[in-house]
Scaffold this motif. Sequence first.
Motif, short mmCIF file in Angstrom:
data_model
loop_
_atom_site.label_atom_id
_atom_site.label_comp_id
_atom_site.label_asym_id
_atom_site.label_seq_id
_atom_site.Cartn_x
_atom_site.Cartn_y
_atom_site.Cartn_z
N ASP B 60 0.99 -1.13 -0.10
CA ASP B 60 -0.06 -0.07 -0.07
C ASP B 60 0.88 1.39 0.00
N GLN B 61 0.23 2.26 -0.40
CA GLN B 61 1.23 3.67 -0.43
C GLN B 61 0.40 4.67 0.33
N LEU B 62 1.16 5.80 0.47
CA LEU B 62 0.75 7.05 1.27
C LEU B 62 1.36 8.25 0.59
N ALA B 74 6.56 5.32 10.25
CA ALA B 74 5.52 4.37 10.50
C ALA B 74 5.46 3.34 9.33
N LYS B 75 5.37 3.86 8.06
CA LYS B 75 5.55 2.92 6.77
C LYS B 75 6.60 2.07 6.90
N GLY B 76 7.59 2.54 7.44
CA GLY B 76 8.90 1.41 7.60
C GLY B 76 10.08 1.99 7.00
N GLY B 92 20.88 10.16 2.53
CA GLY B 92 19.51 10.28 3.04
C GLY B 92 18.61 9.55 2.11
N LEU B 93 17.20 9.36 2.51
CA LEU B 93 16.20 8.64 1.60
C LEU B 93 16.23 9.32 0.18
N SER B 107 10.13 2.82 -2.52
CA SER B 107 10.02 1.27 -2.52
C SER B 107 9.22 0.76 -1.68
N LEU B 108 8.89 1.73 -0.70
CA LEU B 108 8.00 1.27 0.51
C LEU B 108 6.59 1.94 0.22
#
Lengths: 320, 326
Positions: B60-62, B74-76, B92-93, B107-108
């Motif tokens: 799932d996405q946000l 929270a999404k990891g 960094g991300l 990717s998450l």
Amino acid sequence: MTLLSYAKAMNRALADALEADPAVCVFGEDVGAGLAGLTLGLQQRFGAERVVDVPLSEQAFTSAGIGAALNGMRPVVELQIPSLLFLVFEQLANQAHKFSLMTGGQARVPLTVVVPGSGSRSGWAGQHSDHPYGLFAHVGIKTLAPATPTDAYGLLSSAVRDDDPVVLFAPAGALGVREDVTAPLVPVPIGEARIHRPGSDVTVVAVGHLVHQALAVAEELADEVSVEVLDPRTLYPLDRSALVESLGRTGRLVVVDDSNRFAGFAAEVLAVAAEECRLLAPPRRVTRPDGAVLPFARALDRALQPGPEQLRDAVRAVLK
Amino acid sequence: MSLPHLADPAGRYRTMRLIRSFEELALEWVRSGLVVGGTHPYSGQEAVAVGVCAALDPADQLTSTHRGHGHVLAKGADPGRLLAELLGRVGGLNGGRGGSMHAADFSLGILGANGIVGAGAPIAVGAAWAARRRGEPTVVASFFGDGALNQGVLLESLNLASIWRAPVVFVCENNGYATTLPAASAVGGSACGRAAAFGIPAETVDGMDVEAVRAAAERAVRRARSGGGPSFLECLTYRFEAHHTMERRFRLTYRTAEEVASWRERDPLASSPVAGLPEAAAIDREVVELLSTAAEFALTSAEPDPATATDHLYASGLRPRSGAAL
């Protein structure tokens, strides 16, 4: 030999894109009916799930295009009126364009926005007659303004395949142009100018529908001056090497551009020429006035757009 | 399959603790000048991000907001890589290109924090539409604050999601203030009333109670995944810190000390079913350790080379003209 209209070429480019790639979809107002011509017959052929009629929510459906693009689609957003681009400037300049850099290259937004009928359509007045391509070029969005049916087909095809957001202006003044098409229609690379008419005395850089005006003026003046007509086709990224090469041959420059003068597209062409070339005479530009708002009355509307007389005067001026 | 790290109350407590401690460390780094610019601390709102993400699957996405650290963690997302992003480092991300307000991990399924209020909602709708078209079971959670309730594009997005029956869960984190403007004096009608007007099922939940948020989010996610269309959750919550780190300098008085204290008494960490158990103390120690490793990673990550400043500007690889004189 087939006589192909500009509007039909755009329609065919979109149909071919939908046919070739299931990721291509269309969001727009009245696209099912094909009110703007671009999508005529496409919903019947490809279904309402791919050619999607959307409510009058330009900001939401443009950004929905971004979201769909992030999930692997190649959406084409149609805006019937050029001034709607002002409504979605946030979505295009601040969201679509910035995602790739801001995410460090994680995201790509292959979104194409098409305005079938940009600029004046004669009699549609202040809020339906703008030509704000300079704004999009300024923020760095790939910005196209094809002048001919084959270029309209080719550039729209390339826009849909491009991995970045692209805004394509199809000038109202060019929609009726027809062309004898003998070769197969093919994609035209983004960022490549086209010389419509070679010449040795003056380079006229003409944008969109004004290419045809420039060609007519060049023909008319053929006995007194050899005019080269250069069509950038892509306004951003500008094909600077084609411009510099042309000016290397002619040494004289006139730009004819149907956008506002101050900080407009023509200003950038003049700046490139000033920085990168040695001109034989001060360059000239024919544009709308600074900060133009097109008035309704036909004569007033025309008075603010670049006309052939002004172009003729400008060409003669750089020869002095 | 739900997110494994949020599968039980201990995991949810752990992630809330991680977010709280992360934000405390980030504040410290802003104060010391390690983080340039600033951050919008999520402290106090942890139950919302964790409760909603507990209802999501890994695929799932946000879409997130300027106050996005909680959603991203929270999404990891890896806390070390998020810290490195706050520092503008290569590890960094976003490779240091986004910073606090644009943290993303595609990717998450984290489609990015966003600096413009309400801007994530239509992106979520389009992402959800595309996923369904491609036959994927993806649900997209769209986080926004009470300030976004007055953005036109959010209302347009509710309508679009409704007519498309898009698998979106709209999550309004009503923390009572759009920066300094109280929601009570800014929002005509109500949050849920807006959703109801577009035919979207809406409920108000206690945003300080992670289990209550999770239960509501699970109902919404189930509805979305089964083709029932979008849902709307209004989570009543509170931010314990300033709107952003700059605000601390001005000593603003739009919230009374009593009001802040009364919400702090409802700390979502304290009301977790795990709070007070020996397990919680062990988790707290574990998070200290985790963050220390994360900080080490971030602090030792390389600074980006200025020559790469326009990298990634175009996905197609186009290089822009330099701004320097020729």
